[in-house]
Every structure is written in C-alpha cells, then in structure tokens.
Scaffold this active site. Structure first.
Site, PDB file in Angstrom:
ATOM      1  CG  ASP A 186      -0.214  -0.039   2.534  1.00 49.61           C
ATOM      2  OD1 ASP A 186       1.014  -0.305   2.529  1.00 49.61           O
ATOM      3  OD2 ASP A 186      -0.847   0.210   3.579  1.00 49.61           O
ATOM      4  CD  GLU A 188       8.660   5.650   6.053  1.00 53.51           C
ATOM      5  OE1 GLU A 188       7.667   5.824   5.314  1.00 53.51           O
ATOM      6  OE2 GLU A 188       8.862   4.609   6.706  1.00 53.51           O
TER       7      GLU A 188
END
Ligand SMILES: *[C@@H]1O[C@H](CO)[C@@H](O)[C@H](O)[C@H]1NC(C)=O
Ligand SMILES: *[C@@H]1O[C@H](CO)[C@@H](O)[C@H](O)[C@H]1NC(C)=O
Ligand SMILES: [Zn+2]
Length: 426
Positions: A58, A239
């Site tokens: 995801d 990230e």
C-alpha cells in the site's frame, strides 16, 4: 537464482540496461530488477547500489519514482554529468516493486498477508526463525544480497517524510536512539538524501529530516539492519511522502522533489569514502580480503573477483584503514578524508615469505637489476651453467610478469577514477 532475461542496447548509445529476475513472489511470477550500468551483468571493480520500492503493497509512490529514475538516467546519459557518473562508475540495481501481490490487493502485506519488512532474520528478536516459512519475496532479496556485493542501498516507503538509518530495533524493545557501529557514516548518508530533497530537511518532527530507526519506533525483522549485518550493505529506509496514495497527477512533482536525492545518494558511492583494491605481493593477484577502520566495529569485504573494496565513511576526518587477509601480514595506512573520495590500494605480503626471511620483492630486485650481471658471470664458469642459466632466466621472466601485473592492475583501477590515490605496499 539470477536469470539474465534481456539486454537491450543501441537505443541508449552503447550503454545497456538489463532486466533480470531475482526470484518469485507468492503467486509465482518473477520479481523484475533493472540493472543500469555501462556493463550490466558483468563484474567490475565498482560499487553496486540497489533501490527497492513498494516493500509494503500500500506504499506505491516508491515504485513509480524508481521507474521514473531508470528512465531519467537512460534519457540523460551523456547529457547530464551525474547520470554519466552513475552509469559509468556504479552498478545500479532497481527493484521497483518487491511486493506486487500486496500492491494488487492495495494492502501492506504480501499474498500471504505477511509484512515483508518484519520477515528478515533479526539480531535480537527474530519473528521468523523458520527458514522454510520465510516469504518468497524475502528469500529472493536474501539470495540477491548474497549474490551481488552491494555497497549500499535504500528501500522506499510512504506515509512520512524522513531518512531512517540503523539500528531499527533495541535489545530491550524500548524506544531510544540506538546507534550502530557506523552511526556517523549513516547520518552522513541520510543527510545526503534529506538535504538534496525539496523539503525533507525542513521537517519539524525529525531534526535535519533524518532519524535513527529505534529512536522513532523499534521494529524487528526489518530489511535494513539485516543488510548491514549480513550483507555488509549500508541500507537506508526512506519515507518519501506523507501521503501514501497521492493522485497520479502529483507524481511528477514528487519525483522532482526526490530526483536529486536519489541520484546524489547513488553518486555518494563514488564521490566519497575510501576505495581501492587488495593485491597479493607474490603473484600480484587480487586478494579478496577485509578492510577495517580503527574505532569502528564493522568489517567491509573486498569483492571475490577483483578484490575491490568500497568503504563509505563520513568526510572531514582522519581514519586509520587496515587491510587484512588470512596468511598475509596486515597493512595499515592513515587517510585524511576530505569531501572527495580517496583511493587506497593495498599490496599484502604473504606471512610465509616473511617468516622464511626473504621477500619475493627483494629477489626480484636482485635477480632483475642489481646483482643480475654478477650472478650471470659467476654461473657461466660452472659445469651446470646451462641449467642454472635457464632457471635464472625463468626467475627473471616471472619477476617481470609479476611487476607488470601489479602495475597494470593498479593503473586499471586508477583509470576509472580521478580520486586522490595512496598505494600501501611493503
Ligand atoms: C514539503 O512540501 C510539501 C509540498 O509543498 C508540503 O505538503 C509538506 O508539508 C512540506 N513538508 C515540510 C516538512 O516542509
Ligand atoms: C563487535 O561486534 C560484534 C558483533 O558484530 C560483537 O560480538 C563484539 O562484541 C563487538 N566488539 C566490540 C569490541 O564492541
Ligand atoms: Zn513501508
């Protein structure tokens, strides 16, 4: 098993891009890797870097950016100096998606609903001790890292904006800053990413846009720590966007925010650190030994074929670097590492040569130069002159070959770089 599937050239003016599969995912389809280099699929005395995207199904932004990165480098080779540096001096491996099954299901885990970033063997608490039950995606990465001598890598995630570095977990499961032996080097690499980014370094939550994994939240079974411990590979967990599922129209902007970071991180393998090769004095052959840095409890291995090593280190310091190999006398040198990379080649002497009280090099010098003529004139008076002369000729010839080999090995290594050079021999 790595299978070379295709190699296409001509399109890119003589440099090749290869796609190969490193293994299978749960549903049996290959995991495709793109290798970008001027000699993909071949071993060279160069560092290798890997980017892995979409570890979590995801978090799809990473896979999109990696495809854009591969295209950008192909389009800009010979136009952009950074693209050229990467193609010619690094073997860049890109796995855009590690978890295609999770992606199709729009969820974090793979087809078995296992979080792949908790499935690696852990130094403290393995959640998965059973090798056979390890997920196929995890096994594929582990075999890949055993097969290719990666110097550094990064995996791309979504849901935050920060460059995360080891350790990811603490020994007592509590949350605090838990540095690995190469903490300074990791901070340098993480900053290389955050400072080249549009605004990662401006983060309010993370100072300089970087964080130690365990001080953020401890995890166990992650890919990052396993790479550093078992692959000797300096891995970051990046990230890259707060929004896990941005609109497709936002991707070009997110790519622009990350482009220089992605390129600079790969280029740091060439532009910084200490690099070189280890040779054996007796035959001048590459010696796949180890490289240690005083005060850092982490060993870097030289590659099996060319014995090239690539020791990433934070710049602006003096380091004592030692090369060693079983059966050889270790050799150390002090290096002042500024912003630029340094080349240090090591020529190690076999211990047995030292203990026997002679060194091949001194024989060479005697036989080839200094005493050559005297020896010859003495020997010709002998009855076995013919045989002795033949033997002497062989020794001189071998010395010549050895010197030429060492010299050509060294010059080959140097041609590819414009680094400051140090050769550490006897
Ligand atoms: C970075 O820029 C993006 C887009 O302009 C913005 O949404 C985000 O809040 C910024 N983050 C930081 C840490 O400044
Ligand atoms: C170095 O690291 C190893 C584990 O990789 C550990 O067992 C050893 O105790 C460490 N040595 C020192 C001096 O910290
Ligand atoms: Zn993730």
């Amino acid at each position: 098993m790595v299978v070379l599937i295709c190699a296409l050239s001509s399109l890119f003016e003589g440099f090749l891009e290869c796609a190969l599969s490193i293994g299978k995912r749960v549903n049996g389809f290959p995991l495709w890797v793109i290798e970008i280099s001027d000699r993909p699929g071949e071993e060279e005395a160069e560092p290798a870097f890997k980017y892995i995207g979409n570890v979590h199904g995801d978090e799809p932004v990473g896979r999109e950016l990696l495809l854009l990165l591969a295209n950008w480098i192909c389009d800009n080779y010979k136009k952009d100096p950074l693209a050229q540096l990467v193609v010619e001096n690094v073997h860049l491996h890109i796995l855009p998606t590690m978890n295609p099954d999770g992606f199709s299901l729009r969820r974090r885990g793979n087809a078995n609903n296992v979080d792949l970033n908790r499935d690696f063997p852990d130094q403290f608490f393995s959640l998965n001790e059973d090798v056979d039950s390890r997920q196929p995606e995890t096994r594929a990465i582990m075999n890949w890292v055993r097969d290719i001598h990666f110097t550094a890598s990064a995996s791309l995630h979504g849901g935050a904006l920060v460059a995360n570095y080891p350790w990811d977990g603490t020994e007592d499961k509590r949350r605090y800053y838990y540095p690995c032996p190469d903490d300074e080097t990791f901070r340098f690499l993480a900053r290389t990413y955050s400072q080249s980014h549009h605004n990662m370094s401006l983060s309010k939550e993370f100072e300089e846009g970087i964080t130690n994994g365990a001080s953020w939240y401890p995890i166990y079974g992650g890919m990052q720590d396993w790479n550093y411990i078992h692959g000797g590979c300096f891995e970051l967990t990046l990230e890259i966007s707060d929004d896990k599922w941005p609109r497709a129209s936002e991707l070009p902007t997110i790519w622009e925010y990350n482009r220089m970071s992605m390129l600079n991180l790969v280029a740091s393998l060439v532009k910084t650190g200490v690099h070189g090769r280890i040779f054996s004095l007796d035959q001048g052959r590459p010696l796949p030994g180890l490289v240690l840095v005083k005060g850092v409890n982490h060993t870097v291995k030289a590659s099996r074929v060319f014995a090239d090593y690539h020791r990433l280190l934070a710049p602006g310091q003096k380091y004592e670097v030692t090369a060693l190999a079983p059966g050889y006398k270790p050799k150390a040198t002090s290096i002042w590492l500024s912003e630029e990379a340094v080349t240090a080649d090591f020529i190690l002497t076999p211990e047995e040569a030292i203990s026997r009280g002679y060194q091949l090099r001194s024989i060479c010098e005697c036989g080839c130069k200094r005493n050559g003529r005297i020896l010859l004139s003495n020997l010709f008076g002998d009855t076995n002159a013919g045989i002795t002369f033949a033997l002497l000729f062989v020794v001189v010839f071998l010395c010549f070959l050895l010197q030429r080999r060492v010299r050509s090995n060294l010059s080959k290594q140097r041609q590819s770089s414009s680094r400051r050079s140090v050769t550490v021999s006897v």
